[in-house]
Design a protein around this motif. Structure first.
Motif, PDB file in Angstrom:
ATOM      1  N   ALA A 232       0.858  -1.188   0.000  1.00 54.37           N
ATOM      2  CA  ALA A 232       0.000   0.000   0.000  1.00 54.37           C
ATOM      3  C   ALA A 232       0.894   1.237   0.000  1.00 54.37           C
ATOM      4  CB  ALA A 232      -0.917   0.012   1.212  1.00 54.37           C
ATOM      5  N   SER A 260       3.710  -1.269   3.758  1.00 53.37           N
ATOM      6  CA  SER A 260       3.046   0.021   3.589  1.00 53.37           C
ATOM      7  C   SER A 260       4.095   1.133   3.523  1.00 53.37           C
ATOM      8  CB  SER A 260       2.070   0.289   4.732  1.00 53.37           C
ATOM      9  OG  SER A 260       2.752   0.386   5.968  1.00 53.37           O
ATOM     10  N   SER A 270      -3.076   4.692   9.594  1.00 50.21           N
ATOM     11  CA  SER A 270      -3.214   3.366   9.005  1.00 50.21           C
ATOM     12  C   SER A 270      -3.389   2.347  10.117  1.00 50.21           C
ATOM     13  CB  SER A 270      -1.977   3.020   8.174  1.00 50.21           C
ATOM     14  OG  SER A 270      -2.044   1.696   7.686  1.00 50.21           O
ATOM     15  N   GLY A 287       6.655  -1.564   7.217  1.00 49.53           N
ATOM     16  CA  GLY A 287       6.215  -0.256   6.760  1.00 49.53           C
ATOM     17  C   GLY A 287       7.254   0.814   6.978  1.00 49.53           C
TER      18      GLY A 287
END
Length: 443
Positions: A232, A260, A270, A287
């Motif tokens: 993402a 992410s 998030s 992430g």
């Protein structure tokens, strides 16, 4: 409740518009989620999990419904905003609405279904009834409730059993400036059958700046021995609000790898909730978040080990400059029956200015006695000894500093599952680092 009046008006309008094209069970889910949202409202800083993130500025704005008629965009516009063509099939949504002109679905293996969720709900809703809104819990997540109440469109992918999809699926959500602030509700559903494999990339981008609110939810459902690589990428307008919830449900032997990358938005949050509901599951979350100026980024994770013998890994890194602020709260829950669990979590944050701040809270809740669990967190500035070492080897101060910051972040960017995207994000990272200022400690 007074500040929520326009949401009620919007909900009535939406229900009227889709009454004849969507099944009764969708209406029932919408109504339940909307009732939940109206009862709970927006979270306050006194609520659990929201102590360091104030959504008052967002709650005060009366957002318009996003306009589906936007200025003409070209594929070049999208390529520039999304860093790189990912390859494979691409579904594009402009201000929350599916764009057939900019989307492309390449030939797929037999049984694979890829397309717009709204179109599927209208034509074949039975294909999504078993999974849609079944795993993203709207009873205790207000922004999931809001998304579920207003869910209209997003990406849908179904990979049948024993099927490998070699090319990645790219879901692109592009926002363009409007005269007034607007809101979109991307809703994605990714379902993999037994022993299937796929790669899915979500990109949330701004074509032009402006104030808007992206409230996205993605549900990933993995059957036995399924494997998905997920990424993402968030690069919204600096004036935007971005809230993303990822809900993962895994069956026996399944594997999830999700990375992410948070680069934009004035306020970004998030949340990832993964339910490891069988044995021999692997779940890997990673992430990277960058923030400068007065950006605020909040990351919350929940790894729920419900059955024995599963493995989870979480590794998140943040780089903050200026007066930016960040939050990380990672929770590992090991239930009573989840013996032989192997779970680890780390969060490291690099502060490039004296005014940047991060609140990092790792949590372990263990109710089983035969487990391997660990967590760690670190917040600090550049290591002066390491910086001195690099300078003693002939690097200038700025080059040495940039190399250290890049190396810190590259562990995460190297996990991006699509090589072309990995390269372009790394190039962006280099430019971002070069534009930030050295800390007083490093000078």
């Amino acid at each position: 409740m007074e500040g929520l009046a326009f949401y009620r008006q919007d909900f009535v309008r939406l229900e009227r518009e889709v009454a004849d094209v969507q099944p009764a069970w969708v209406h029932q889910i919408r109504q339940a989620a909307f009732t939940q949202f109206m009862e709970s409202g927006f979270p306050a800083c006194s609520d659990e999990g929201w102590q360091h993130t104030d959504v008052t500025p967002l709650a005060k704005i009366s957002f318009d419904t996003a306009n589906s008629k936007v200025a003409a965009l070209t594929m070049d516009d999208l390529v520039e905003a999304t860093f790189a063509p990912v390859g494979g099939s691409q579904l594009v949504f402009l201000n929350g609405h599916f764009s057939r002109e900019l989307s492309m679905v390449r030939p797929q293996p037999t049984g694979v279904t890829i397309g717009s969720l709204a179109a599927l709900l209208e034509a074949s809703p039975e294909h999504v009834e078993r999974c849609l809104a079944r795993y993203a819990d709207y009873t205790d997540q207000p922004f999931v409730a809001l998304n579920t109440a207003f869910m209209q469109d997003g990406g849908f992918a179904y990979i049948p059993r024993h099927t490998i999809v070699e090319e990645p699926l790219h879901l692109v959500f592009a926002s363009t400036a409007q005269d007034k602030p607007f809101i979109t509700y991307p809703r994605n559903l990714i379902v993999l059958g037994e022993n299937s494999q796929a790669t899915v990339v979500e990109s949330y981008i701004a074509i032009r700046g402006g104030v808007y609110f992206t409230n996205a939810v993605t549900e990933v459902v993995l059957d036995k021995d399924a494997h998905v690589n997920h990424c993402a990428l968030q690069h919204e307008s600096s004036e935007a609000f971005h809230f993303m919830n990822l809900a993962v449900h895994q069956a026996r032997g399944s594997r999830l790898s999700s990375t992410s990358i948070s680069l934009g938005a004035g306020l970004a949050r998030s949340e990832v909730r993964a339910l490891l509901n069988a044995e021999a599951i692997e779940c890997n979350l990673s992430g990277l978040y960058l923030a400068n100026g007065r950006q605020h980024v909040d990351l919350q994770t929940m790894m729920d080990h419900a059955k024995p013998g599963s493995t989870s890994r979480q590794r998140y890194k943040g780089i903050l400059d200026g007066k930016a602020s960040g939050v990380f709260k990672g929770r590992i829950l090991v239930r009573k029956d989840a013996q032989k669990t192997d779970a680890a979590q780390t969060n490291q944050n690099l502060l490039l200015s004296e005014d940047a701040v991060v609140h990092s809270t790792p949590q372990l809740e263990i109710f089983a006695d035969d487990v391997k669990c660990k967590h760690g967190t670190a917040v600090g500035h550049l290591d002066s000894d390491a910086l001195f070492y690099l300078r003693s080897r002939g690097l200038g101060e700025v080059a040495a500093r940039n190399l250290m910051v890049y190396g810190f972040a590259s562990e995460i960017t190297n996990r991006i599952p699509v090589r072309a995207l990995q390269v372009r994000v790394s190039e962006f990272l280099s430019r971002w680092i070069s534009g930030s200022q050295p800390t007083a400690e490093a000078m």
